[in-house]
Design an enzyme around this catalytic site. Structure first.
Site, short mmCIF file in Angstrom:
data_model
loop_
_atom_site.label_atom_id
_atom_site.label_comp_id
_atom_site.label_asym_id
_atom_site.label_seq_id
_atom_site.Cartn_x
_atom_site.Cartn_y
_atom_site.Cartn_z
N LYS A 78 48.49 38.43 20.39
CA LYS A 78 49.21 38.74 19.15
C LYS A 78 48.26 39.10 18.02
O LYS A 78 48.68 39.69 17.03
CB LYS A 78 50.11 37.57 18.76
CG LYS A 78 51.28 37.42 19.73
CD LYS A 78 52.37 36.52 19.19
CE LYS A 78 53.60 36.55 20.08
NZ LYS A 78 53.40 35.81 21.35
C1 LIG Z 1 54.21 36.01 22.52
C2 LIG Z 1 53.56 35.76 23.84
C3 LIG Z 1 54.03 36.34 25.05
C4 LIG Z 1 55.30 37.16 25.10
O1 LIG Z 1 55.15 38.43 24.54
P1 LIG Z 1 56.44 39.30 24.16
O2 LIG Z 1 55.93 40.49 23.48
O3 LIG Z 1 57.29 38.42 23.30
O4 LIG Z 1 57.14 39.62 25.46
C5 LIG Z 1 53.32 36.12 26.21
N1 LIG Z 1 52.21 35.35 26.22
C6 LIG Z 1 51.73 34.76 25.10
C7 LIG Z 1 50.53 33.90 25.20
C8 LIG Z 1 52.38 34.95 23.87
O5 LIG Z 1 51.90 34.35 22.76
#
Ligand SMILES: *Cc1c(COP(=O)(O)O)cnc(C)c1O
Length: 425
Positions: free
Chosen positions: A107
């Site tokens: 993220k």
């Molecule tokens: C947010 C997150 C996901 C999921 O990603 P999306 O874009 O919501 O499908 C997967 N793994 C981790 C570690 C995350 O923080």
């Protein structure tokens, strides 16, 4: 490039408006009026381009004239200013490690891009902007890090007491400066509804210039395309099958956009935990949102993925086209743990629970391919260490973090208290 709302094709805004609003006022998500096709020359040149150059070329058509070329280049440089390596787990499977950014989760990429865009846009207004963000763990710290020490921007993070991991809590509560953490006596849903209510409160909005930093913002979604290009850039002869740990489906939806734009990815595996509404959709063509089920890969505990509607738009609502591009599998917690253990014993590679779901799902579809590793295993060390029976090596950033002291303001989940707090700022 203009963006329409998925609820109304005639409601068009430019990139700046789409970023500033986050979500369209009619409740729809913003979607680009066309996919910016990439030419074959660019794809062939990927191995010779820097990550920042690739990011710039990919995002430029979506930003249009809203950001000057020099500023956009600087934003791209900053966004991907860390390693994103493709690591061979064994001869057949490689992991694209997306967790070398400041908060150790993928993220960081979308959040750094979005926060730099928001600060660029806020330069034109002299009022201080307050970013409100509710988090279940990874989003809050990625967003806050992106805004740390940005002039004219304050960040207020709301997180649920006792419901984030120890390391996640330290990442949220030790930044200081322009970042404030509110520890809410409630759940993530309570945090989210406090934020939503504040956005509709005229009194607060006349007192503070509020901005949201949620995951459906186009700046986060579109910039998540970047690393799919880095996977192809580094890939040698392995079939381009991408297994993506999926919750809200923003990550995989960015990959699908890159594929439609011309990036040669043969197949996507939507790797899910017990939350499997997308898999059911692929099986029978009906989409039925559900209550989220709690699992050990908790960043993917989503029962109604908000980006589903974007995936449908991307394929013009053709069920068969979606089915051609994506397969989906649901992996249980027991299988997730067994995968972490097995991969460590056989290859010495430590997966986090989300990457383990991706690994197990890939195996159901194909013996070879690429998985996206979305978080550093240290963020989920309790689960991982019990599976591999050994300690996860600690990155230096975490060692430093453990020396810091938590600084958060504890608040009940009542709206009145939260409002009172915001009105005092
Ligand atoms: C947010 C997150 C996901 C999921 O990603 P999306 O874009 O919501 O499908 C997967 N793994 C981790 C570690 C995350 O923080």
């Amino acid at each position: 490039m203009q963006y329409f709302s998925t609820n109304n094709r005639n409601h068009l805004v430019d990139f700046e408006m789409a970023v500033l609003q986050g979500q369209a006022e009619d409740g729809g998500l913003y979607f680009p009026e066309k996919v910016a096709k990439l030419d074959a020359g660019f794809i062939n040149a990927l191995p010779h381009l820097s990550n920042a150059e690739i990011a710039y070329q990919v995002i430029k058509p979506y930003v249009g004239s809203c950001i000057t070329p020099d500023a956009l280049a600087a934003i791209c440089n900053y966004t991907v200013d860390f390693e994103i390596p493709l690591i061979n787990i064994n001869a057949d499977v490689a992991a694209l490690e997306l967790y070398h950014g400041p908060t150790l989760a993928f993220k960081d990429i979308g959040a750094r891009f979005m926060s730099s865009c928001l600060s660029y846009f806020s330069k034109n207004n002299d009022k201080k902007t307050t970013v409100l963000v509710a988090t279940s763990g990874d989003t809050g710290s990625a967003v806050a890090n992106g805004f740390l020490n940005v002039p004219g921007v304050d960040v207020v993070i709301l997180y649920p007491k006792n419901k984030v991991s120890y390391i996640q809590e330290l990442q949220l509560t030790t930044l200081g400066h322009n970042i404030t953490a509110l520890e809410i006596e409630g759940t993530f849903d309570d945090c989210q509804s406090l934020v939503k209510q504040a956005f509709t409160d005229a009194e607060i909005k006349s007192h503070l210039a509020l901005t949201s930093a949620n995951s459906i913002n186009v700046a986060r979604w579109l910039s998540q395309q970047f690393y799919y290009f880095y996977a192809i850039k580094q890939n040698q002869n392995r079939p381009a099958i991408m297994s993506v740990p999926s919750g809200n489906f923003g990550n995989i939806c960015a990959g699908l956009l890159a594929k439609v734009a011309g990036l040669p990815i043969t197949k996507f595996v939507a790797a899910c935990n017990a939350n499997q509404v997308f898999m059911q959709y692929l099986e029978n063509g009906t989409y039925k949102p559900q209550q989220a089920i709690a699992t050990i890969s908790n960043a993917m505990d989503v029962g109604n993925p908000s980006n589903f509607v974007r995936i449908m738009h991307l394929f013009n609502n053709h069920y068969n086209l979606v089915k051609e591009a994506v397969v989906s599998y649901s992996i249980s917690d027991a299988e997730t743990k067994a995968t972490i253990k097995d991969v460590y014993q056989k290859y010495g590679y430590i997966l986090d629970p989300h990457g383990a779901v991706a690994y197990a799902a890939l195996q159901r579809y194909s013996p070879t391919g690429i998985i996206l590793e979305t978080a550093h295993p240290i963020k989920f060390n309790t689960t991982v260490e019990s599976a591999i029976n050994t300690q996860v090596p600690m990155p230096a950033s975490v060692t430093n973090l453990l020396r810091l002291k938590k600084d958060a303001l504890l608040l009940p989940k009542t709206y009145e208290t939260f409002k009172h707090y915001l009105m005092q700022r």
